[in-house]
Design an enzyme around this catalytic site. Structure first.
Site, PDB file in Angstrom:
ATOM      1  N   HIS A 194       0.858  -1.185   0.000  1.00 15.96           N
ATOM      2  CA  HIS A 194       0.000   0.000   0.000  1.00 15.96           C
ATOM      3  C   HIS A 194       0.895   1.237   0.000  1.00 15.96           C
ATOM      4  O   HIS A 194       2.050   1.185   0.441  1.00 15.96           O
ATOM      5  CB  HIS A 194      -0.897   0.014   1.227  1.00 15.96           C
ATOM      6  CG  HIS A 194      -1.945  -1.056   1.217  1.00 15.96           C
ATOM      7  ND1 HIS A 194      -3.076  -0.971   1.996  1.00 15.96           N
ATOM      8  CD2 HIS A 194      -2.039  -2.233   0.547  1.00 15.96           C
ATOM      9  CE1 HIS A 194      -3.828  -2.046   1.793  1.00 15.96           C
ATOM     10  NE2 HIS A 194      -3.210  -2.829   0.929  1.00 15.96           N
ATOM     11  N   GLU A 234       1.022   3.909   1.809  1.00 20.03           N
ATOM     12  CA  GLU A 234       1.544   4.351   3.104  1.00 20.03           C
ATOM     13  C   GLU A 234       2.690   3.464   3.587  1.00 20.03           C
ATOM     14  O   GLU A 234       3.716   3.958   4.050  1.00 20.03           O
ATOM     15  CB  GLU A 234       0.430   4.368   4.159  1.00 20.03           C
ATOM     16  CG  GLU A 234      -0.713   5.323   3.855  1.00 20.03           C
ATOM     17  CD  GLU A 234      -1.839   4.700   3.039  1.00 20.03           C
ATOM     18  OE1 GLU A 234      -2.944   5.273   3.041  1.00 20.03           O
ATOM     19  OE2 GLU A 234      -1.636   3.656   2.388  1.00 20.03           O
ATOM     20  N   CYS A 293      -2.298  -0.057   7.246  1.00 14.87           N
ATOM     21  CA  CYS A 293      -1.507   1.159   7.085  1.00 14.87           C
ATOM     22  C   CYS A 293      -1.577   2.047   8.325  1.00 14.87           C
ATOM     23  O   CYS A 293      -0.573   2.639   8.725  1.00 14.87           O
ATOM     24  CB  CYS A 293      -1.966   1.926   5.852  1.00 14.87           C
ATOM     25  SG  CYS A 293      -1.583   1.048   4.318  1.00 14.87           S
TER      26      CYS A 293
END
Length: 157
Positions: free
Chosen positions: A54, A56, A87
């Protein structure tokens, strides 16, 4: 003084570029320290075959490498969307000072990125979750914890 809108626009631009180039989901993130971008990334889950890739998490990894540290105290993260549970956990573990986000988790759910089921699962007892889990070899596993507890020179985090 940091220009919050400028950094958020960078995270949003990353999310848009990711869609345009077909590189992954519509998510981007930027980490800033002392008014300067130290790391930025977009979501690369499908192009790297990594469900943890992801925006992040990738940005946290890059920032830690750039700053040669495992804690991002003194840094701020700008993310194009309110983070998923994974995240958000990573952001807490990285000890970022503040987070700014663009879209909400409700906005994400509308286009198929719905993490509500994870939040619901976390509220259940392990034995009641969809992911079956069973504790195994607790006493043996505790040996590593006991070793850590008395280790000299350990680096707490």
């Amino acid at each position: 003084m940091e220009n919050h809108e400028e950094f958020m626009r960078e995270a949003i631009a990353l999310s848009k570029q990711n869609v345009e180039k077909g590189l992954g989901g519509p998510f981007g993130a930027v980490i800033v320290k002392d008014g300067k971008i130290v790391a930025k990334s977009a979501n690369t889950v499908t192009t790297t075959n990594d469900p943890t890739a992801h925006a992040e998490v990738a940005t946290i990894r890059l920032a830690c490498k750039e700053l040669n540290t495992f804690t991002l105290e003194g840094c701020v993260i700008y993310t194009s969307c309110e983070p998923c549970p994974m995240c958000l956990g990573a952001i807490y573990w990285a000890r970022l000072d503040k987070m700014y986000y663009g879209n909400t988790k409700t906005d994400a759910a509308v286009i198929g990125f719905d993490d509500a089921f994870i939040y619901e699962e976390l509220d259940l007892k392990p034995e009641d979750r969809k992911l079956k889990a069973e504790q195994l070899l607790n006493n043996e596993a505790l040996e590593a914890f006991k070793m850590w507890d008395i280790a000299e020179g350990r680096v707490d985090y």
